[in-house]
Design a protein around this motif. Structure first.
Motif, short mmCIF file in Angstrom:
data_model
loop_
_atom_site.label_atom_id
_atom_site.label_comp_id
_atom_site.label_asym_id
_atom_site.label_seq_id
_atom_site.Cartn_x
_atom_site.Cartn_y
_atom_site.Cartn_z
N LYS A 70 23.69 3.80 11.49
CA LYS A 70 22.59 3.83 10.58
C LYS A 70 21.32 4.86 11.68
CE LYS A 70 18.88 0.63 9.91
NZ LYS A 70 17.76 0.13 10.95
N ARG A 71 21.47 4.76 12.82
CA ARG A 71 20.34 5.33 13.63
C ARG A 71 20.60 7.17 13.20
NH1 ARG A 71 21.37 2.88 19.72
NH2 ARG A 71 20.48 0.93 18.94
N LYS A 74 19.94 7.61 9.76
CA LYS A 74 17.97 7.39 9.52
C LYS A 74 17.91 9.70 9.46
CE LYS A 74 13.82 5.89 10.97
NZ LYS A 74 13.35 4.75 11.84
N ALA A 107 13.96 8.83 14.38
CA ALA A 107 15.56 8.59 14.49
C ALA A 107 16.38 8.08 16.22
CB ALA A 107 16.35 9.25 13.90
#
Length: 121
Positions: A70-71, A74, A107
């Motif tokens: 997810k990071r 992002k 991020a």
């Protein structure tokens, strides 16, 4: 495109990001493939790992890989949005350092230690 580059340009610069994303997907997929009936969704994986790992959760297993995925996504989103918005270094308009640094600051930076932060810069 030539084999030596991809849509982001020089692979030396972006290969760590690409490898990190691919590695996290591989870890999550491995858990899913270990029991597809049990792990039909990411939610199922998270619930099982939370119960299985206790106090070590969420910083272990596929859950940790999902957080890093997810990071990383992002990071890519912010990077591409910054480029799309036309943000750039006027002195070096063909470089995307400004965009990459913005994406990193938003991020990833808060999850990295001092040494990794300096390495990214």
């Amino acid at each position: 495109l030539p084999i030596s580059t991809d849509c982001l340009g020089t692979p030396i610069v972006y290969s760590p990001v690409k490898a990190d994303l691919a590695g996290n997907i591989k870890k999550i997929r491995a858990v899913y493939e270990s029991n597809p009936a049990k792990f039909k969704t990411l939610q199922n994986i998270l619930e099982v790992e939370k119960e299985m790992h206790g106090s070590a959760w969420p910083k272990t297993g596929a859950t940790l890989a999902l957080m890093w995925l997810k990071r990383g996504l992002k990071f890519m989103l912010v990077l591409l949005q910054s480029i799309s918005d036309g943000e750039r270094d006027e002195e070096h308009p063909n470089l995307i350092r400004v965009n990459a640094m913005k994406a990193y600051e938003i991020a990833l930076k808060k999850y990295h230690g001092w040494m990794l932060q300096k390495l990214f810069t």
